[in-house]
Design an enzyme around this catalytic site. Structure first.
Site: not given
Ligand SMILES: [Zn+2]
Ligand SMILES: [Zn+2]
Length: 291
Positions: A67, A180, A177, A37, A227, A70, A143, A214, A229, A259, A107
């Site tokens: 990973h 994605h 992924d 975060r 995006d 983000y 990714e 992924h 999931h 994920e 990403h």
């Molecule tokens: Zn992913």
């Molecule tokens: Zn995603």
């Protein structure tokens, strides 16, 4: 055989994630190595790292995947965001080596209006700076993205542009992924659509560059650039789609990391079982080999 795993929380320490991977019967697993975060990071605790590495080696879990946060955007045209992102990416590579993680997934980033070309050059330069500053051993994987907003890496061609522009490009991997890809318009739910996607991957980046998957079902429609999931078998790709995916020889022996949403405590075990049920049975694989 594919190796199956889950993205696991590091709350309470990275060693907890390794313990949970074991409990759930994972073959491999993925974590954030920093608080997801914020771009600020606390150093890893050395006792926690030792416990993590011991749990990983005792249980034979591999690969360990980190990973990248983000919030990192190495495609940003804004210098302050870019610099903070390069610093954070550099720290991610250092941490991955400390943890003994083989793969680091990122990403590619958002160009925020500067355009694909400019964003691509920023990403390539950032990756080079991070590797040249650290000499890190972990392999960075780009990714593919669904294409929301100004996301880069929405096609294999866009990923190849980054790889070609980076000095360290030959060593970069790709994380495929499935959610994605579906969002970006690759119909991986059907055998024909999957075939076309993998043919494009082969010509743009080389199929061997895909080193992990992924495995996420998609709540969003084909080509919706969303995006979102979904649990395995409950989205647009479905169990039949994942059976096709796991039957492809180009993908069949890769690590598959979930994920998928965690709405209730048993979701992770359920998605892992659903994904495993889509793998070709051993007898069938042997028949194919002999056949
Ligand atoms: Zn992913
Ligand atoms: Zn995603």
């Amino acid at each position: 055989m594919a190796r199956f795993g889950i993205h696991l929380s590091i709350s309470g320490g990275v060693a907890n994630a390794a313990a949970r991977a074991r409990e759930l019967g994972c073959d491999a697993f993925q974590i954030f190595s920093r608080n997801p975060r914020t771009l600020k990071a606390k150093p890893l605790d050395s006792d926690d790292v030792s416990a993590f590495r011991a749990a990983v080696s005792e249980s034979g879990l591999h690969p360990v995947v980190v990973h990248v946060n983000y919030l990192i955007n190495v495609a940003s045209p804004k210098n302050d965001t870019y610099q903070r992102s390069v610093d954070a990416l550099t720290d991610e590579l250092v941490r991955a080596d400390v943890l003994g993680a083989e793969l680091v997934v990122m990403h590619p980033g958002n160009h925020v209006g500067s355009g694909v070309e400019a964003g691509t050059m920023r990403i390539a330069a950032a990756i080079d700076r991070a590797y040249e500053a650290t000499g890190a051993k972990a392999r960075l994987c780009l990714e593919n993205m669904a294409g929301a907003g100004t996301e880069l890496g929405t096609s294999f061609v866009e990923l190849s542009m980054i790889i070609d522009a980076a000095r360290c490009g030959p060593g970069l991997g790709v994380c495929f992924d499935t959610c994605h890809a579906y969002g970006a318009g690759y119909d991986v739910a059907t055998a024909r659509g999957l075939e076309a996607a993998l043919a494009e991957a082969e010509s743009a980046v080389g199929i061997d560059r895909i080193v992990m998957v992924h495995a996420n079902d998609s709540r969003g429609q084909l080509g919706a650039r969303k995006d979102r999931h979904e649990h395995i078998g409950e989205g647009m790709i479905g169990l039949a789609g994942f059976r096709n995916i796991l039957a492809r020889p180009e993908l069949a022996n890769l690590p598959f990391i979930l994920e998928t949403p965690v709405d209730s405590p048993e979701d992770q075990a359920r998605d892992l079982a659903a994904l495993r049920s889509c793998a070709p049975q051993l007898e069938q694989q042997q028949l194919t080999v002999e056949g």
